[in-house]
Design an enzyme around this catalytic site. Structure first.
Site, mmCIF file in Angstrom:
data_model
loop_
_atom_site.group_PDB
_atom_site.id
_atom_site.type_symbol
_atom_site.label_atom_id
_atom_site.label_comp_id
_atom_site.label_asym_id
_atom_site.label_seq_id
_atom_site.Cartn_x
_atom_site.Cartn_y
_atom_site.Cartn_z
ATOM 1 N N GLY A 1 0.649 -1.502 0.025
ATOM 2 C CA GLY A 1 0.133 -0.075 -0.160
ATOM 3 C C GLY A 1 0.858 1.365 -0.010
ATOM 4 O O GLY A 1 0.620 2.312 -0.700
ATOM 5 N N LYS B 1 -6.295 -2.306 6.419
ATOM 6 C CA LYS B 1 -5.009 -2.926 6.500
ATOM 7 C C LYS B 1 -5.039 -4.243 5.437
ATOM 8 O O LYS B 1 -6.071 -4.158 4.834
ATOM 9 C CB LYS B 1 -4.214 -3.342 7.653
ATOM 10 C CG LYS B 1 -4.188 -2.126 8.595
ATOM 11 C CD LYS B 1 -3.137 -0.940 8.065
ATOM 12 C CE LYS B 1 -2.903 0.147 9.135
ATOM 13 N NZ LYS B 1 -1.930 0.978 8.502
ATOM 14 N N ASP C 1 0.502 -0.339 13.314
ATOM 15 C CA ASP C 1 1.135 -1.528 12.814
ATOM 16 C C ASP C 1 1.193 -2.304 14.008
ATOM 17 O O ASP C 1 1.289 -3.725 13.552
ATOM 18 C CB ASP C 1 2.221 -1.269 11.702
ATOM 19 C CG ASP C 1 1.967 -0.371 10.528
ATOM 20 O OD1 ASP C 1 0.630 -0.936 10.090
ATOM 21 O OD2 ASP C 1 2.560 0.006 10.183
#
Length: 426
Positions: A93, A338, A311
């Site tokens: 991404g 995500k 994360d």
């Protein structure tokens, strides 16, 4: 590749050098490709996501060579060439969102594609601000593929609804080639590797807390030494905190304040973590971490905490299962965007191995301290961070468990098992 994991009967001991930061590795290749001259990138992360960035910029005419797996030479005129094929961002991404900002201001058209997982992730978050700048980006569903017609852009002041380094960076990279001043305002400061590296390479960029502005600038080649990835270090930090009799040192960890939320949370939970030998490398703060097994207490994680540890939240949720009392993680709804819906995925797989966890709209509610039963097959949903989190859970499980498709760790940390084995062998 499926892997069996069973309870670890001894503590983790010794020291490891954590591999390079994924976010910085991406940016080092991108910004060197936009700079004039030859850059040498040392301690590059040789993982599949970062190699996708290398491949994309090669297809844009940049001369990139691997001197070895962790050292790259990047030669560029600072001008990109029209690609002959679609630009494949793989599972990354970061590659797709940042690249969209670069390509929107070129004098050629391009197409960005990705794998099945990336093709489900939301791209409107960068399409909207880039379109306000005059970009011509087409997407059928707000996801990849993206079709970009390059054109001159105009500067904007963008109030981002989310604190996202990828959104911010995409706009800044568009502003880098746009006359005037481009400004991004975030609700909270997201990771600022882009601002640090652009300034290091000569960009006219200014930051003040959660506001950053950039003027049209040229970048100049330089040598870049990539710090170790604190998001990767997080798995070893948590392992040492929850596996009895552990005492480890993790070397060369990036300590950028926009990324050290996990250290603050560990201290809030009364974990034994110490920062050693702080230093600055290529503009980034770096140091070593000593981590010991600890008696932990639950805590609240929310608000401004979230951009600094987004994360790491899956493995922090595991950490919370071994803390006394309740841990509530909220304001983390972006976890649903995500590699997978990380909120539902964590809850589903944790429950399979006997963990009591409640799913919230924007996070988790976890009560500890819990025993992990194991005795199950768990899925990783093409998500590298979930794969490593579940492996660590298996080291505490009462019965053997199987982590399916564990090869997804290669997206960010192909060295995970060798590093873990080195700490188990003493």
């Amino acid at each position: 590749m499926d892997i069996k994991v069973s309870e670890l009967k001894q503590g983790l001991r010794g020291s490891i050098v954590i591999p390079a930061d994924k976010s910085i590795s991406h940016r080092a290749v991108m910004f060197s490709s936009l700079a004039q001259g030859k850059s040498i990138i040392r301690n590059f992360l040789y993982a599949s996501d970062c190699r996708s960035t290398v491949s994309v910029f090669k297809n844009l005419g940049v001369d990139i060579e691997f001197i070895d797996n962790n050292t790259l030479s990047v030669k560029s005129s600072g001008v990109l060439k029209q690609p002959l094929t679609a630009l494949d961002c793989g599972n990354s991404g970061t590659t797709m969102r940042l690249l969209a900002g670069v390509l929107a201001r070129q004098n050629f058209d391009s197409e960005l594609i990705g794998d099945a997982s990336l093709s489900k992730r939301p791209m409107k978050r960068i399409i909207t601000p880039l379109s306000e700048m005059g970009a011509d980006i087409y997407s059928d569903t707000g996801t990849a593929p993206l079709f970009i017609k390059g054109k001159c852009l105009k500067p904007i002041k963008y109030h981002s609804p989310i604190a996202s380094a990828q959104v911010k960076s995409s706009i800044l990279l568009a502003g880098l080639g746009t006359d005037g001043v481009t400004i991004v305002v975030e609700p909270y400061l997201s990771r600022n590797h882009t601002e640090i590296m652009l300034k290091y390479m000569g960009a006219d960029i200014q930051s003040d807390k959660n506001i950053v502005s950039i003027k049209k600038s040229k970048l100049f080649a330089c040598d870049i030494n990539v710090a170790g990835d604190i998001s990767s270090a997080a798995f070893f930090i948590v392992s040492a905190l929850i596996i009895p009799d552990s005492d480890i040192v993790i070397k060369n960890v990036g300590l950028n304040p926009t990324r050290t939320g996990i250290i603050d949370v560990v201290k809030r939970m009364q974990g034994d973590i110490e920062v050693l030998d702080e230093r600055v490398v290529s503009g980034e703060l770096v140091g070593d971490l000593r981590v010991k097994y600890s008696s932990l207490k639950g805590c609240e994680i929310n608000g401004a905490d979230i951009p600094r540890l987004i994360d790491e939240l899956p493995v922090i949720a595991l950490l919370a299962t071994q803390a006394e009392g309740e841990t509530r993680i909220t304001d983390a709804g972006d976890l649903r965007n995500k590699e997978t819906d990380r909120i539902t995925a964590v809850v589903t797989e944790f429950r399979k191995i006997g963990i009591d966890i409640d799913e919230l709209d924007d996070g988790f509610l976890i009560s500890g301290k819990q025993q992990i039963k194991g005795d199950s097959e768990v899925n990783v949903y093409h998500d590298h961070r979930l794969a490593m989190t579940l492996y660590i859970a298996g080291l505490l499980a009462q019965k053997e468990m199987v982590v399916k498709d564990f090869q997804w760790v290669d997206v960010s940390l192909p060295e995970f098992l060798p590093l873990m084995d080195s700490l188990r062998s003493l």
